[in-house]
Design a protein around this motif. Structure first.
Motif, PDB file in Angstrom:
ATOM      1  N   TYR A 144       0.668  -1.306   0.355  1.00  0.00           N
ATOM      2  CA  TYR A 144      -0.011   0.243   0.202  1.00  0.00           C
ATOM      3  C   TYR A 144       0.642   0.919   0.198  1.00  0.00           C
ATOM      4  CZ  TYR A 144      -2.978   3.540   1.709  1.00  0.00           C
ATOM      5  OH  TYR A 144      -4.036   4.441   1.238  1.00  0.00           O
ATOM      6  N   ARG A 145       1.968   1.451   0.358  1.00  0.00           N
ATOM      7  CA  ARG A 145       2.668   2.571   0.797  1.00  0.00           C
ATOM      8  C   ARG A 145       3.242   2.652  -0.345  1.00  0.00           C
ATOM      9  NH1 ARG A 145       6.019   0.099   4.746  1.00  0.00           N
ATOM     10  NH2 ARG A 145       4.758   0.061   6.335  1.00  0.00           N
ATOM     11  N   LEU A 146       3.949   1.697  -1.056  1.00  0.00           N
ATOM     12  CA  LEU A 146       4.919   1.913  -2.842  1.00  0.00           C
ATOM     13  C   LEU A 146       3.294   2.330  -3.731  1.00  0.00           C
ATOM     14  CD1 LEU A 146       6.638  -1.731  -2.957  1.00  0.00           C
ATOM     15  CD2 LEU A 146       7.231   0.844  -2.899  1.00  0.00           C
ATOM     16  N   ASN A 147       2.173   1.764  -3.370  1.00  0.00           N
ATOM     17  CA  ASN A 147       0.719   2.061  -4.592  1.00  0.00           C
ATOM     18  C   ASN A 147      -0.462   1.833  -3.719  1.00  0.00           C
ATOM     19  OD1 ASN A 147      -0.169   3.386  -6.912  1.00  0.00           O
ATOM     20  ND2 ASN A 147       0.046   0.968  -7.696  1.00  0.00           N
ATOM     21  N   PRO A 148      -0.227   3.678  -2.890  1.00  0.00           N
ATOM     22  CA  PRO A 148      -1.657   3.980  -2.290  1.00  0.00           C
ATOM     23  C   PRO A 148      -2.793   4.003  -3.400  1.00  0.00           C
ATOM     24  CG  PRO A 148      -0.363   5.735  -2.090  1.00  0.00           C
ATOM     25  CD  PRO A 148       0.200   4.925  -3.220  1.00  0.00           C
ATOM     26  N   HIS A 149      -2.660   5.254  -4.126  1.00  0.00           N
ATOM     27  CA  HIS A 149      -3.919   5.083  -5.553  1.00  0.00           C
ATOM     28  C   HIS A 149      -4.521   3.935  -6.039  1.00  0.00           C
ATOM     29  CE1 HIS A 149      -2.817   9.026  -5.094  1.00  0.00           C
ATOM     30  NE2 HIS A 149      -1.526   8.834  -5.543  1.00  0.00           N
ATOM     31  N   ASP A 150      -3.611   2.511  -6.435  1.00  0.00           N
ATOM     32  CA  ASP A 150      -4.413   1.131  -6.436  1.00  0.00           C
ATOM     33  C   ASP A 150      -3.679   0.649  -5.609  1.00  0.00           C
ATOM     34  OD1 ASP A 150      -5.415   2.210  -8.168  1.00  0.00           O
ATOM     35  OD2 ASP A 150      -3.667   1.925 -10.022  1.00  0.00           O
ATOM     36  N   GLY A 151      -3.864   0.234  -4.506  1.00  0.00           N
ATOM     37  CA  GLY A 151      -3.286  -0.281  -3.353  1.00  0.00           C
ATOM     38  C   GLY A 151      -3.990  -1.829  -3.448  1.00  0.00           C
ATOM     39  N   PRO A 152      -3.162  -2.786  -3.048  1.00  0.00           N
ATOM     40  CA  PRO A 152      -3.326  -3.844  -3.358  1.00  0.00           C
ATOM     41  C   PRO A 152      -4.471  -4.873  -2.714  1.00  0.00           C
ATOM     42  CG  PRO A 152      -2.088  -3.684  -0.919  1.00  0.00           C
ATOM     43  CD  PRO A 152      -2.332  -2.416  -1.728  1.00  0.00           C
ATOM     44  N   ASP A 153      -5.121  -5.299  -3.944  1.00  0.00           N
ATOM     45  CA  ASP A 153      -6.136  -6.122  -3.389  1.00  0.00           C
ATOM     46  C   ASP A 153      -6.270  -7.026  -2.074  1.00  0.00           C
ATOM     47  OD1 ASP A 153      -9.164  -7.134  -3.921  1.00  0.00           O
ATOM     48  OD2 ASP A 153      -8.110  -8.905  -4.970  1.00  0.00           O
ATOM     49  N   PRO A 154      -6.941  -6.694  -1.519  1.00  0.00           N
ATOM     50  CA  PRO A 154      -6.852  -7.808  -0.243  1.00  0.00           C
ATOM     51  C   PRO A 154      -7.523  -9.107  -0.255  1.00  0.00           C
ATOM     52  CG  PRO A 154      -8.631  -6.126   0.299  1.00  0.00           C
ATOM     53  CD  PRO A 154      -8.332  -6.334  -0.751  1.00  0.00           C
ATOM     54  N   ALA A 155      -8.423  -9.411  -1.554  1.00  0.00           N
ATOM     55  CA  ALA A 155      -8.480 -10.848  -1.596  1.00  0.00           C
ATOM     56  C   ALA A 155      -7.724 -11.917  -2.374  1.00  0.00           C
ATOM     57  CB  ALA A 155     -10.350 -10.900  -2.962  1.00  0.00           C
ATOM     58  N   ALA A 156      -6.728 -10.973  -3.513  1.00  0.00           N
ATOM     59  CA  ALA A 156      -5.239 -11.381  -3.944  1.00  0.00           C
ATOM     60  C   ALA A 156      -4.665 -11.818  -2.959  1.00  0.00           C
ATOM     61  CB  ALA A 156      -5.403 -10.138  -5.490  1.00  0.00           C
ATOM     62  N   LEU A 157      -4.611 -10.986  -2.023  1.00  0.00           N
ATOM     63  CA  LEU A 157      -3.338 -10.936  -0.581  1.00  0.00           C
ATOM     64  C   LEU A 157      -3.641 -12.377  -0.273  1.00  0.00           C
ATOM     65  CD1 LEU A 157      -2.344  -7.104   0.714  1.00  0.00           C
ATOM     66  CD2 LEU A 157      -1.194  -8.942  -1.173  1.00  0.00           C
ATOM     67  N   TYR A 158      -5.035 -12.193   0.029  1.00  0.00           N
ATOM     68  CA  TYR A 158      -5.193 -13.340   1.190  1.00  0.00           C
ATOM     69  C   TYR A 158      -5.174 -15.541   0.581  1.00  0.00           C
ATOM     70  CZ  TYR A 158      -7.884 -17.043   2.884  1.00  0.00           C
ATOM     71  OH  TYR A 158      -8.442 -18.546   3.417  1.00  0.00           O
ATOM     72  N   VAL A 159      -5.138 -15.209  -0.991  1.00  0.00           N
ATOM     73  CA  VAL A 159      -4.661 -16.179  -1.884  1.00  0.00           C
ATOM     74  C   VAL A 159      -3.147 -16.504  -1.806  1.00  0.00           C
ATOM     75  CG1 VAL A 159      -5.447 -16.783  -4.013  1.00  0.00           C
ATOM     76  CG2 VAL A 159      -6.866 -15.875  -3.236  1.00  0.00           C
ATOM     77  N   ARG A 160      -2.661 -15.302  -1.816  1.00  0.00           N
ATOM     78  CA  ARG A 160      -1.292 -15.272  -2.708  1.00  0.00           C
ATOM     79  C   ARG A 160      -0.364 -15.976  -0.871  1.00  0.00           C
ATOM     80  NH1 ARG A 160       1.818  -9.752  -3.864  1.00  0.00           N
ATOM     81  NH2 ARG A 160       4.494 -11.147  -3.025  1.00  0.00           N
ATOM     82  N   PHE A 161      -1.003 -15.399   0.294  1.00  0.00           N
ATOM     83  CA  PHE A 161      -0.298 -15.212   1.427  1.00  0.00           C
ATOM     84  C   PHE A 161      -1.431 -16.746   2.760  1.00  0.00           C
ATOM     85  CE2 PHE A 161       0.808 -11.312   0.622  1.00  0.00           C
ATOM     86  CZ  PHE A 161       2.609 -11.926   0.811  1.00  0.00           C
ATOM     87  N   LEU A 162      -2.499 -17.155   2.095  1.00  0.00           N
ATOM     88  CA  LEU A 162      -2.941 -17.974   3.351  1.00  0.00           C
ATOM     89  C   LEU A 162      -4.176 -19.050   2.399  1.00  0.00           C
ATOM     90  CD1 LEU A 162      -4.520 -15.553   5.814  1.00  0.00           C
ATOM     91  CD2 LEU A 162      -2.487 -16.959   6.192  1.00  0.00           C
ATOM     92  N   GLY A 163      -4.529 -18.612   1.545  1.00  0.00           N
ATOM     93  CA  GLY A 163      -5.413 -19.318   0.699  1.00  0.00           C
ATOM     94  C   GLY A 163      -4.625 -20.984   0.318  1.00  0.00           C
ATOM     95  N   TRP A 164      -3.274 -21.391   0.096  1.00  0.00           N
ATOM     96  CA  TRP A 164      -2.968 -21.986  -0.528  1.00  0.00           C
ATOM     97  C   TRP A 164      -2.146 -23.502   0.809  1.00  0.00           C
ATOM     98  CZ3 TRP A 164       2.389 -22.893   1.740  1.00  0.00           C
ATOM     99  CH2 TRP A 164       2.471 -21.842   1.807  1.00  0.00           C
ATOM    100  N   ALA A 165      -2.132 -22.380   2.086  1.00  0.00           N
ATOM    101  CA  ALA A 165      -2.003 -22.849   2.911  1.00  0.00           C
ATOM    102  C   ALA A 165      -3.428 -23.562   3.942  1.00  0.00           C
ATOM    103  CB  ALA A 165      -1.476 -22.080   4.349  1.00  0.00           C
ATOM    104  N   THR A 166      -4.349 -23.452   3.387  1.00  0.00           N
ATOM    105  CA  THR A 166      -5.426 -23.937   3.917  1.00  0.00           C
ATOM    106  C   THR A 166      -5.939 -25.147   3.761  1.00  0.00           C
ATOM    107  OG1 THR A 166      -6.796 -22.389   3.304  1.00  0.00           O
ATOM    108  CG2 THR A 166      -5.982 -22.395   4.641  1.00  0.00           C
ATOM    109  N   LEU A 167      -5.031 -24.933   2.206  1.00  0.00           N
ATOM    110  CA  LEU A 167      -5.728 -26.308   1.524  1.00  0.00           C
ATOM    111  C   LEU A 167      -5.130 -27.832   2.151  1.00  0.00           C
ATOM    112  CD1 LEU A 167      -5.011 -25.461  -2.532  1.00  0.00           C
ATOM    113  CD2 LEU A 167      -7.112 -25.521  -0.753  1.00  0.00           C
ATOM    114  N   PRO A 168      -6.113 -29.139   1.559  1.00  0.00           N
ATOM    115  CA  PRO A 168      -5.386 -30.143   2.893  1.00  0.00           C
ATOM    116  C   PRO A 168      -3.964 -30.587   2.269  1.00  0.00           C
ATOM    117  CG  PRO A 168      -7.412 -30.576   1.857  1.00  0.00           C
ATOM    118  CD  PRO A 168      -7.093 -29.114   1.534  1.00  0.00           C
ATOM    119  N   GLN A 169      -3.371 -30.894   3.243  1.00  0.00           N
ATOM    120  CA  GLN A 169      -2.339 -32.149   2.181  1.00  0.00           C
ATOM    121  C   GLN A 169      -2.576 -32.814   1.737  1.00  0.00           C
ATOM    122  OE1 GLN A 169       0.164 -31.979   6.147  1.00  0.00           O
ATOM    123  NE2 GLN A 169       2.024 -30.157   4.932  1.00  0.00           N
ATOM    124  N   PRO A 170      -1.708 -33.157   0.526  1.00  0.00           N
ATOM    125  CA  PRO A 170      -2.106 -34.720   0.144  1.00  0.00           C
ATOM    126  C   PRO A 170      -1.487 -35.648   0.228  1.00  0.00           C
ATOM    127  CG  PRO A 170       0.282 -33.527  -0.836  1.00  0.00           C
ATOM    128  CD  PRO A 170      -0.802 -32.635   0.541  1.00  0.00           C
TER     129      PRO A 170
END
Length: 95
Positions: free
Chosen positions: A69-95
């Motif tokens: 957000y500090r780098l680009n305050p006008h087009d700040g990061p998309d919260p949903a995209a950040l969730y998928v990027r940082f947490l979405g993959w970790a909540t999937l069941p392990q194979p």
């Protein structure tokens, strides 16, 4: 055990796939961090404590959102995209 390349030399040591802040890109492969290699390493590191992995990822998500957000305050990061990027993959069941 030491790895060798075909001509007998020792290969360069493997570098950890860590984030380059404030861009949040991988220092090794320049993919958005956590890159696939970092995700694999984090899953291995936290294999026996998935809750700790989630807490760690929530912390870095918070830091990344602030940095991006500090780098680009006008087009700040998309919260949903950040969730998928940082947490979405970790909540999937392990194979």
């Amino acid at each position: 055990m030491c790895r060798t390349v075909p001509d007998g030399r020792k290969p360069a040591p493997r570098r950890p796939h860590l984030p380059l802040r404030p861009l949040w890109l991988c220092r090794v492969c320049a993919a958005p961090w956590p890159c696939p290699v970092a995700r694999l390493a984090l899953r291995q590191e936290y294999a026996h404590d998935r809750i700790a992995l989630s807490i760690y990822l929530c912390t870095v998500l918070h830091d990344a959102a602030a940095d991006l957000y500090r780098l680009n305050p006008h087009d700040g990061p998309d919260p949903a995209a950040l969730y998928v990027r940082f947490l979405g993959w970790a909540t999937l069941p392990q194979p």
